[in-house]
Design a protein around this motif. Structure first.
Motif, short mmCIF file in Angstrom:
data_model
loop_
_atom_site.label_atom_id
_atom_site.label_comp_id
_atom_site.label_asym_id
_atom_site.label_seq_id
_atom_site.Cartn_x
_atom_site.Cartn_y
_atom_site.Cartn_z
N LYS A 183 0.81 -1.22 0.00
CA LYS A 183 0.00 0.00 0.00
C LYS A 183 0.85 1.27 0.00
O LYS A 183 0.32 2.37 -0.05
N GLY A 184 2.15 1.13 0.08
CA GLY A 184 3.03 2.29 0.23
C GLY A 184 3.05 3.19 -1.00
O GLY A 184 2.78 2.76 -2.12
N GLU A 185 3.39 4.45 -0.75
CA GLU A 185 3.58 5.38 -1.86
C GLU A 185 4.73 4.90 -2.74
O GLU A 185 4.67 4.98 -3.96
N TYR A 186 5.79 4.39 -2.09
CA TYR A 186 6.92 3.79 -2.79
C TYR A 186 7.09 2.35 -2.31
O TYR A 186 6.60 1.97 -1.23
N VAL A 187 7.79 1.56 -3.11
CA VAL A 187 8.07 0.17 -2.78
C VAL A 187 9.57 -0.06 -2.83
O VAL A 187 10.24 0.42 -3.75
N GLY A 188 10.08 -0.79 -1.84
CA GLY A 188 11.49 -1.17 -1.83
C GLY A 188 11.63 -2.65 -1.54
O GLY A 188 10.72 -3.27 -0.96
N PHE A 189 12.75 -3.23 -1.92
CA PHE A 189 12.98 -4.66 -1.72
C PHE A 189 14.26 -4.86 -0.92
O PHE A 189 15.27 -4.20 -1.15
N VAL A 190 14.20 -5.80 0.03
CA VAL A 190 15.38 -6.18 0.80
C VAL A 190 15.46 -7.70 0.78
O VAL A 190 14.47 -8.39 1.07
N ASP A 191 16.62 -8.24 0.43
CA ASP A 191 16.81 -9.68 0.50
C ASP A 191 17.09 -10.09 1.94
O ASP A 191 17.77 -9.36 2.67
N SER A 192 16.60 -11.24 2.32
CA SER A 192 16.63 -11.62 3.73
C SER A 192 18.02 -12.02 4.23
O SER A 192 18.21 -12.23 5.43
N ASP A 193 19.01 -12.12 3.34
CA ASP A 193 20.38 -12.36 3.79
C ASP A 193 21.22 -11.09 3.69
O ASP A 193 22.44 -11.12 3.74
N ASP A 194 20.53 -9.95 3.53
CA ASP A 194 21.19 -8.64 3.50
C ASP A 194 20.77 -7.83 4.71
O ASP A 194 19.80 -8.16 5.40
N TRP A 195 21.48 -6.75 4.96
CA TRP A 195 21.04 -5.76 5.94
C TRP A 195 21.34 -4.39 5.37
O TRP A 195 22.18 -4.23 4.48
N ILE A 196 20.64 -3.39 5.86
CA ILE A 196 20.72 -2.06 5.26
C ILE A 196 21.06 -1.02 6.31
O ILE A 196 20.81 -1.20 7.50
N ASP A 197 21.62 0.08 5.86
CA ASP A 197 21.92 1.21 6.72
C ASP A 197 20.61 1.75 7.31
O ASP A 197 19.57 1.74 6.65
N LEU A 198 20.65 2.24 8.53
CA LEU A 198 19.43 2.69 9.20
C LEU A 198 18.83 3.93 8.56
O LEU A 198 17.66 4.24 8.78
#
Length: 591
Positions: free
Chosen positions: A503-518
Motif C-alpha cells: 500500500k506504500g507510496e513507494y516500494v522497496g525490496f530487501v533480501d533476507s540475507d542482506d542488511w541495510i543502513d538505518l
C-alpha cells in the motif's frame, strides 16, 4: 641521548634512524614540551632525557608530551595505531600528519572537515526549521480586507446574488452566526452574494434563543442584503452545527456548500468548488490529512495541515472555514442525531461531519489550487488579540482530540475503514527462504529504520529452517510486519506476491540475507520526493566474512543536465534491492 636510543633499539640502524628522524620532526613541530612534561609528571627520572622517557616509557603510561598532542585521544581516535602498539607521537610525525590525522580534539574540531561536517548538520537543522516554518505558515497565514472599500461596494450593490431559474439539484450556500459576530457578518454575506457562479440560495441560520427579538436584533446592513437574495431562517440553537444540520433537513436532495461567518470569500470561491462536484465525493477548499497509524490517531495538532492532495481520500479532513460541498445523501443518517453529536462532539462539527462522510463511504477531495490562504474579516479575533472566543480557542488544548476519541469509541468501525485507506510512505518487501542465519540482522536493520512510516511485507517462500518462527517473533513485537506464506516459487514470484498487497507510496525490496543502513529508506524517500521521482537508487557494498567492498553509498549514479530531464537508469549495472519505486508507476506500467 643517542647512546640511550642505541641501547633501546639494540643497535638496529634502521630503527635508530627512524627514532632520530622522528625526534627531529617532533622538535620541528614543537610537539614535545620539556617544562610541561616534567611539571605534569614529576616522577619522571631526571637521569633520562624527558623526550626519550616519553618515547620509550611515557606513551605506554598514557602521558602527553605537550598540550599540542593528546596521547589518549590519538589512540582512541585511530584504532589501527592502538592495535599496532606504535608510539602515537612517532606515528603522527612520520605518517599521521601526512595522512590528515589530528593530534588532538581541538585540531579536529577546527579542521576543514569538521567545520564542513558541522556546517552540514546546521544546514539540516535549518532545513528542518524552514520546513516547520513553511508548514506552520500554511496554517496560520491569513489576510485581511479593506472594510472601508467593501462597505462602499455593499452600499452600491444592487445585483441579485442568486439565480432565478433553479438547478436540479439546487446549489445551496449555508452558514450561521451568533450575537458576538453578527455586527460584521455583512462583509461575508456580500462576498457570498457576489460570486462569479451564483448559487440557488444563500441561507443564514440564526437561533431564536440567541436572537430573542428576532429581526430586531439583526443589524440593518445584514437585513438589507435580503433584497440581493439572502434568506434568513430561524432555528434551534445547535451552536456551529446550525450551518449544516437544518439545511440537510430542509434540502435533503440538494447540494449544500457551507461557509463560515468570519471569512471574506473570493469571487471564484463557489465556482471552483462546484466545478469539482461529481456526486460521489465531498469537496473542500482546505483540508488536513488525518495522520492515522497502527489503528491510532495522532494528535490533531500533528496532522498534516492545509494539504494539496490530488486524490480523493477518507483521510482528507475538510476544514469548514474554507468551504465544504456536500452532495445529496453524502452523509450517514446519524448526522442528524442532535442528542448524539452534542454529547460526543459539542464543539467539533468539522470532525462530526467528516466521520459521517467516512461512515457513509464518501471520500473527500481537495480543490486544486483552491482557497487556502484565508481572508478574515476580523484577523485580531482569529489571532486571539481580542478576547473573543472561537472554536479554535476552545479546542486548541486537546479539545479536538478528546471529541475525536468520543466519536471513535462510539463508532469503532471507522478505524477499519481508515486502516484500509492508509498508505505508508514505503512498503518494504522481503522474500524469505531458508535464511535464518542472517534473518535477525536483516529484520533488525529494517524495523529500526529512521523512516518509521513503513510497512514490512515478509514473504515466507516455504522455508524449511526456523525462518518462519523468527518472522513470527518479530511480527508479535512490531505491527508494521505482515507475513505471507506461500509454496516455494522463487524470489521473483515472492516479490510479486508482496507487490499485490503493498500500500506504500513507494516500494522497496530487501533480501533476507542482506542488511541495510538505518538511514537507507529515509534518504531514498526524501530524495525521491524532493525530485518528484518515480525511482530513487543508490550504490551498495558487499560484505564478506573477512573483507568489505567499500562502495560509496552517496555516489550520484546519473545526474540531470536540465530540470525534469528523464534519465535512463539502465546506463549502468543495476539490481532491484538498492532502490525505491513509486508503486503507482509500477501498477500503471504493469511491471
Amino acid at each position: 641521548m643517542l647512546l640511550y636510543v642505541i641501547k633501546k633499539e639494540k643497535g638496529n640502524p634502521i630503527k635508530i634512524y627512524k627514532i632520530i628522524k622522528a625526534k627531529h620532526k617532533i622538535r620541528k613541530f614543537r610537539l614535545f614540551d620539556k617544562k610541561y612534561y616534567l611539571k605534569k609528571y614529576p616522577n619522571v627520572k631526571s637521569i633520562i632525557n624527558p623526550l626519550d622517557h616519553y618515547i620509550y616509557h611515557g606513551y605506554k603510561e598514557y602521558k602527553n608530551p605537550s598540550e599540542l598532542f593528546d596521547n589518549n585521544y590519538y589512540l582512541n581516535k585511530y584504532s589501527d595505531v592502538k592495535k599496532s602498539g606504535h608510539n602515537p607521537l612517532i606515528h603522527y610525525v612520520l605518517y599521521g600528519k601526512k595522512e590528515g590525522r589530528f593530534p588532538n580534539k581541538k585540531s579536529e574540531n577546527n579542521s576543514i572537515e569538521s567545520l564542513y561536517s558541522r556546517l552540514e548538520k546546521q544546514k539540516k537543522k535549518i532545513k528542518k526549521l524552514e520546513e516547520k516554518i513553511k508548514k506552520q505558515s500554511k496554517i496560520y497565514k491569513i489576510k485581511s480586507i479593506n472594510k472601508e472599500k467593501i462597505s462602499w461596494q455593499i452600499e452600491k450593490f444592487g445585483d441579485l446574488g442568486i439565480i432565478k431559474k433553479k438547478r436540479n439539484p439546487k446549489l445551496i450556500v449555508s452558514l450561521t452566526s451568533y450575537p458576538d459576530r453578527i455586527y460584521d457578518i455583512h462583509y461575508c454575506l456580500y462576498s457570498l452574494l457576489n460570486q462569479s457562479l451564483k448559487p440557488d440560495e444563500v441561507i443564514l441560520w440564526l437561533s431564536r434563543e440567541e436572537f430573542k427579538n428576532l429581526e430586531e436584533d439583526i443589524p440593518k446592513k445584514t437585513l438589507q442584503l435580503r433584497k440581493n437574495g439572502l434568506k434568513i431562517k430561524w432555528c434551534d440553537n445547535l451552536k456551529s452545527y446550525k450551518k449544516l444540520i437544518f439545511a440537510l433537513k430542509e434540502y435533503p436532495n440538494d447540494i449544500i456548500v457551507t461557509a463560515d461567518d468570519d471569512v471574506y470569500y473570493p469571487k471564484n470561491w463557489l465556482e471552483k468548488i462546484y466545478n469539482e462536484y461529481d456526486e460521489k465525493t465531498i469537496v473542500c477548499h482546505r483540508a488536513h490529512f488525518v495522520n492515522f497509524d497502527d489503528s491510532k490517531f495522532k494528535k490533531y495538532k500533528d496532522w498534516d495541515r492545509n494539504i494539496e492532495n490530488k486524490n480523493a481520500s477518507f483521510l482528507n479532513f475538510a476544514t469548514g472555514v474554507g468551504g465544504v460541498l456536500y452532495p445529496p445523501k453524502s452523509l450517514h443518517p446519524d448526522v442528524l442525531n442532535e442528542d448524539l453529536f452534542i454529547k460526543l462532539a459539542p464543539n467539533a462539527d468539522d470532525i462530526w461531519f467528516w466521520v459521517m462522510g467516512v461512515l457513509n463511504g464518501i471520500k473527500t477531495k481537495v480543490v486544486p489550487d483552491g482557497y487556502r490562504i484565508l481572508n478574515y474579516i476580523n484577523p485580531k479575533r482569529e489571532l486571539n488579540v481580542e478576547n473573543e472566543e472561537t472554536l479554535y480557542s476552545k479546542n486548541k488544548n486537546g479539545g479536538n482530540d478528546n471529541q475525536m476519541e468520543n466519536i471513535v469509541n462510539y463508532y469503532p468501525q471507522i478505524k477499519n475503514i481508515l486502516k484500509n485507506e492508509y498508505s505508508p510512505k514505503v512498503s518494504i518487501i522481503i522474500p524469505v527462504h531458508n535464511t535464518s542465519k542472517y534473518l535477525k540482522k536483516c529484520m533488525d536493520s529494517v524495523i529500526n529504520q529512521k523512516l518509521k512510516d513503513i510497512e514490512i511485507i515478509c514473504i515466507n517462500d516455504e522455508s524449511r529452517d526456523n525462518s518462519l518462527e523468527i518472522l513470527e517473533d518479530y511480527a508479535r513485537k512490531d505491527k508494521r510486519i505482515k507475513i505471507i506464506n506461500q509454496v516455494n516459487q522463487g524470489v521473483s514470484i515472492a516479490r510479486n506476491t508482496g507487490l499485490k498487497i503493498a500500500k506504500g507510496e513507494y516500494v522497496g525490496f530487501v533480501d533476507s540475507d542482506d542488511w541495510i543502513d538505518l538511514n537507507f529508506f529515509y534518504e531514498l524517500y526524501n530524495k525521491a520526493k524532493s525530485q518528484g521521482a518515480d525511482l530513487a537508487r543508490t550504490f551498495y557494498k558487499y560484505e564478506y566474512p573477512y573483507k568489505r567492498d567499500e562502495e560509496k553509498l552517496n555516489k550520484i549514479i546519473k545526474k540531470r543536465n536540465k530540470e525534469r530531464e528523464q534519465l535512463n537508469v539502465n546506463d549502468h549495472s543495476v539490481v532491484i534491492w538498492n532502490a525505491i519505486y513509486k508503486r503507482k508507476y509500477i501498477e500503471k506500467n504493469k511491471i
